[in-house]
Write a protein that holds these residues in place. Structure first.
Motif, PDB file in Angstrom:
ATOM      1  N   MET A 101       0.841  -1.181   0.000  1.00  0.00           N
ATOM      2  CA  MET A 101       0.000   0.000   0.000  1.00  0.00           C
ATOM      3  C   MET A 101       0.883   1.241   0.000  1.00  0.00           C
ATOM      4  SD  MET A 101      -2.999   0.841   2.617  1.00  0.00           S
ATOM      5  CE  MET A 101      -3.236   2.492   3.125  1.00  0.00           C
ATOM      6  N   ILE A 102       0.544   2.172  -0.859  1.00  0.00           N
ATOM      7  CA  ILE A 102       1.333   3.397  -0.979  1.00  0.00           C
ATOM      8  C   ILE A 102       0.857   4.415   0.048  1.00  0.00           C
ATOM      9  CG2 ILE A 102       1.904   5.306  -2.516  1.00  0.00           C
ATOM     10  CD1 ILE A 102       1.731   3.412  -4.828  1.00  0.00           C
ATOM     11  N   ASP A 103       1.792   5.113   0.621  1.00  0.00           N
ATOM     12  CA  ASP A 103       1.513   6.150   1.618  1.00  0.00           C
ATOM     13  C   ASP A 103       0.603   7.225   1.007  1.00  0.00           C
ATOM     14  OD1 ASP A 103       1.574   8.071   3.573  1.00  0.00           O
ATOM     15  OD2 ASP A 103       3.754   8.158   3.721  1.00  0.00           O
ATOM     16  N   PRO A 104      -0.505   7.578   1.671  1.00  0.00           N
ATOM     17  CA  PRO A 104      -1.401   8.618   1.137  1.00  0.00           C
ATOM     18  C   PRO A 104      -0.696   9.966   0.962  1.00  0.00           C
ATOM     19  CG  PRO A 104      -2.464   7.459   2.939  1.00  0.00           C
ATOM     20  CD  PRO A 104      -1.048   6.978   2.874  1.00  0.00           C
ATOM     21  N   ALA A 105       0.237  10.286   1.843  1.00  0.00           N
ATOM     22  CA  ALA A 105       0.965  11.553   1.704  1.00  0.00           C
ATOM     23  C   ALA A 105       1.802  11.546   0.423  1.00  0.00           C
ATOM     24  CB  ALA A 105       1.857  11.790   2.916  1.00  0.00           C
ATOM     25  N   TYR A 106       2.374  10.389   0.096  1.00  0.00           N
ATOM     26  CA  TYR A 106       3.143  10.289  -1.158  1.00  0.00           C
ATOM     27  C   TYR A 106       2.221  10.444  -2.360  1.00  0.00           C
ATOM     28  CZ  TYR A 106       5.788   8.379  -5.013  1.00  0.00           C
ATOM     29  OH  TYR A 106       6.376   8.215  -6.231  1.00  0.00           O
ATOM     30  N   GLN A 107       1.044   9.845  -2.305  1.00  0.00           N
ATOM     31  CA  GLN A 107       0.106   9.949  -3.422  1.00  0.00           C
ATOM     32  C   GLN A 107      -0.316  11.394  -3.653  1.00  0.00           C
ATOM     33  OE1 GLN A 107      -2.952   7.183  -2.235  1.00  0.00           O
ATOM     34  NE2 GLN A 107      -2.139   5.610  -3.596  1.00  0.00           N
ATOM     35  N   ARG A 108      -0.455  12.172  -2.573  1.00  0.00           N
ATOM     36  CA  ARG A 108      -0.851  13.573  -2.716  1.00  0.00           C
ATOM     37  C   ARG A 108       0.210  14.408  -3.414  1.00  0.00           C
ATOM     38  NH1 ARG A 108      -3.193  12.747   2.451  1.00  0.00           N
ATOM     39  NH2 ARG A 108      -1.347  13.538   3.464  1.00  0.00           N
ATOM     40  N   LEU A 109       1.448  13.934  -3.466  1.00  0.00           N
ATOM     41  CA  LEU A 109       2.483  14.677  -4.184  1.00  0.00           C
ATOM     42  C   LEU A 109       2.199  14.676  -5.681  1.00  0.00           C
ATOM     43  CD1 LEU A 109       5.761  13.505  -2.387  1.00  0.00           C
ATOM     44  CD2 LEU A 109       4.432  15.584  -1.981  1.00  0.00           C
ATOM     45  N   GLY A 110       1.536  13.631  -6.170  1.00  0.00           N
ATOM     46  CA  GLY A 110       1.131  13.567  -7.572  1.00  0.00           C
ATOM     47  C   GLY A 110       2.284  13.497  -8.560  1.00  0.00           C
ATOM     48  N   LEU A 111       3.321  12.770  -8.217  1.00  0.00           N
ATOM     49  CA  LEU A 111       4.504  12.674  -9.066  1.00  0.00           C
ATOM     50  C   LEU A 111       4.487  11.403  -9.915  1.00  0.00           C
ATOM     51  CD1 LEU A 111       7.148  13.667  -6.399  1.00  0.00           C
ATOM     52  CD2 LEU A 111       6.288  15.090  -8.245  1.00  0.00           C
ATOM     53  N   PRO A 112       4.986  11.482 -11.137  1.00  0.00           N
ATOM     54  CA  PRO A 112       5.136  10.252 -11.927  1.00  0.00           C
ATOM     55  C   PRO A 112       6.267   9.386 -11.350  1.00  0.00           C
ATOM     56  CG  PRO A 112       5.910  12.161 -13.174  1.00  0.00           C
ATOM     57  CD  PRO A 112       5.337  12.675 -11.889  1.00  0.00           C
ATOM     58  N   ALA A 113       6.222   8.113 -11.662  1.00  0.00           N
ATOM     59  CA  ALA A 113       7.188   7.167 -11.104  1.00  0.00           C
ATOM     60  C   ALA A 113       8.610   7.399 -11.616  1.00  0.00           C
ATOM     61  CB  ALA A 113       6.760   5.735 -11.410  1.00  0.00           C
ATOM     62  N   GLU A 114       8.761   8.050 -12.767  1.00  0.00           N
ATOM     63  CA  GLU A 114      10.097   8.172 -13.355  1.00  0.00           C
ATOM     64  C   GLU A 114      10.880   9.398 -12.898  1.00  0.00           C
ATOM     65  OE1 GLU A 114       6.978   9.731 -16.119  1.00  0.00           O
ATOM     66  OE2 GLU A 114       7.352   7.744 -15.349  1.00  0.00           O
ATOM     67  N   VAL A 115      10.320  10.217 -12.015  1.00  0.00           N
ATOM     68  CA  VAL A 115      11.065  11.398 -11.571  1.00  0.00           C
ATOM     69  C   VAL A 115      12.211  10.981 -10.645  1.00  0.00           C
ATOM     70  CG1 VAL A 115       9.092  12.941 -11.798  1.00  0.00           C
ATOM     71  CG2 VAL A 115       9.575  11.896  -9.606  1.00  0.00           C
ATOM     72  N   SER A 116      13.169  11.875 -10.492  1.00  0.00           N
ATOM     73  CA  SER A 116      14.345  11.588  -9.668  1.00  0.00           C
ATOM     74  C   SER A 116      14.001  11.738  -8.175  1.00  0.00           C
ATOM     75  CB  SER A 116      15.470  12.560 -10.019  1.00  0.00           C
ATOM     76  OG  SER A 116      15.145  13.860  -9.562  1.00  0.00           O
ATOM     77  N   PRO A 117      14.798  11.123  -7.322  1.00  0.00           N
ATOM     78  CA  PRO A 117      14.590  11.298  -5.879  1.00  0.00           C
ATOM     79  C   PRO A 117      14.688  12.767  -5.456  1.00  0.00           C
ATOM     80  CG  PRO A 117      16.027   9.441  -6.270  1.00  0.00           C
ATOM     81  CD  PRO A 117      15.825  10.106  -7.599  1.00  0.00           C
ATOM     82  N   TYR A 118      15.515  13.527  -6.128  1.00  0.00           N
ATOM     83  CA  TYR A 118      15.627  14.954  -5.799  1.00  0.00           C
ATOM     84  C   TYR A 118      14.312  15.687  -6.080  1.00  0.00           C
ATOM     85  CZ  TYR A 118      17.536  19.643  -5.468  1.00  0.00           C
ATOM     86  OH  TYR A 118      17.766  20.940  -5.105  1.00  0.00           O
ATOM     87  N   ALA A 174       8.850   5.535  -0.219  1.00  0.00           N
ATOM     88  CA  ALA A 174       7.638   5.202  -0.973  1.00  0.00           C
ATOM     89  C   ALA A 174       7.897   5.325  -2.468  1.00  0.00           C
ATOM     90  CB  ALA A 174       6.487   6.116  -0.552  1.00  0.00           C
ATOM     91  N   HIS A 175       8.659   6.329  -2.860  1.00  0.00           N
ATOM     92  CA  HIS A 175       8.971   6.508  -4.281  1.00  0.00           C
ATOM     93  C   HIS A 175       9.871   5.383  -4.784  1.00  0.00           C
ATOM     94  CE1 HIS A 175       9.422   8.635  -8.014  1.00  0.00           C
ATOM     95  NE2 HIS A 175      10.734   8.580  -7.915  1.00  0.00           N
ATOM     96  N   ALA A 176      10.858   5.017  -3.996  1.00  0.00           N
ATOM     97  CA  ALA A 176      11.746   3.921  -4.393  1.00  0.00           C
ATOM     98  C   ALA A 176      10.967   2.610  -4.517  1.00  0.00           C
ATOM     99  CB  ALA A 176      12.877   3.777  -3.386  1.00  0.00           C
ATOM    100  N   ALA A 177      10.039   2.372  -3.605  1.00  0.00           N
ATOM    101  CA  ALA A 177       9.228   1.157  -3.666  1.00  0.00           C
ATOM    102  C   ALA A 177       8.338   1.170  -4.905  1.00  0.00           C
ATOM    103  CB  ALA A 177       8.374   1.034  -2.410  1.00  0.00           C
ATOM    104  N   ARG A 178       7.805   2.326  -5.232  1.00  0.00           N
ATOM    105  CA  ARG A 178       6.960   2.439  -6.425  1.00  0.00           C
ATOM    106  C   ARG A 178       7.773   2.197  -7.694  1.00  0.00           C
ATOM    107  NH1 ARG A 178       3.950   7.883  -8.338  1.00  0.00           N
ATOM    108  NH2 ARG A 178       3.009   7.050 -10.208  1.00  0.00           N
ATOM    109  N   GLN A 179       8.979   2.734  -7.737  1.00  0.00           N
ATOM    110  CA  GLN A 179       9.830   2.505  -8.908  1.00  0.00           C
ATOM    111  C   GLN A 179      10.222   1.043  -9.013  1.00  0.00           C
ATOM    112  OE1 GLN A 179      13.015   5.386  -8.383  1.00  0.00           O
ATOM    113  NE2 GLN A 179      12.136   6.663 -10.004  1.00  0.00           N
ATOM    114  N   ALA A 180      10.516   0.400  -7.884  1.00  0.00           N
ATOM    115  CA  ALA A 180      10.913  -1.013  -7.898  1.00  0.00           C
ATOM    116  C   ALA A 180       9.757  -1.893  -8.356  1.00  0.00           C
ATOM    117  CB  ALA A 180      11.386  -1.436  -6.513  1.00  0.00           C
ATOM    118  N   ALA A 181       8.521  -1.486  -8.019  1.00  0.00           N
ATOM    119  CA  ALA A 181       7.357  -2.271  -8.413  1.00  0.00           C
ATOM    120  C   ALA A 181       7.004  -2.047  -9.880  1.00  0.00           C
ATOM    121  CB  ALA A 181       6.169  -1.914  -7.536  1.00  0.00           C
TER     122      ALA A 181
END
Length: 65
Positions: free
Chosen positions: A1-18, A52-59
């Motif tokens: 399950m993805i963190d709701p706070a991360y989902q609110r950022l509204g970022l695509p999976a391919e963006v950089s960690p920065y 959360a972003h790293a997990a989303r990219q790995a998935a």
């Protein structure tokens, strides 16, 4: 399950960690960023967003899915 706070950022999976970090900083209210006592909590929040972003990219999730 993805963190709701991360989902609110509204970022695509391919963006950089920065980019994730910049979005997380902007998501916090300026008063929250200014309180020195919240520093540890802010760092924890940033780490959670990066994890959360790293997990989303790995998935291999699709952007904004």
């Amino acid at each position: 399950m993805i963190d709701p706070a991360y989902q609110r950022l509204g970022l695509p999976a391919e963006v950089s960690p920065y980019a994730v970090l910049r979005a997380a900083v902007r998501a916090l209210h300026p008063d929250t960023r200014a309180v020195r006592g919240f520093r540890t909590a802010r760092k924890r929040f940033y780490r959670q967003m990066l994890c959360a972003h790293a997990a989303r990219q790995a998935a291999g999730d699709e952007p904004n899915a």
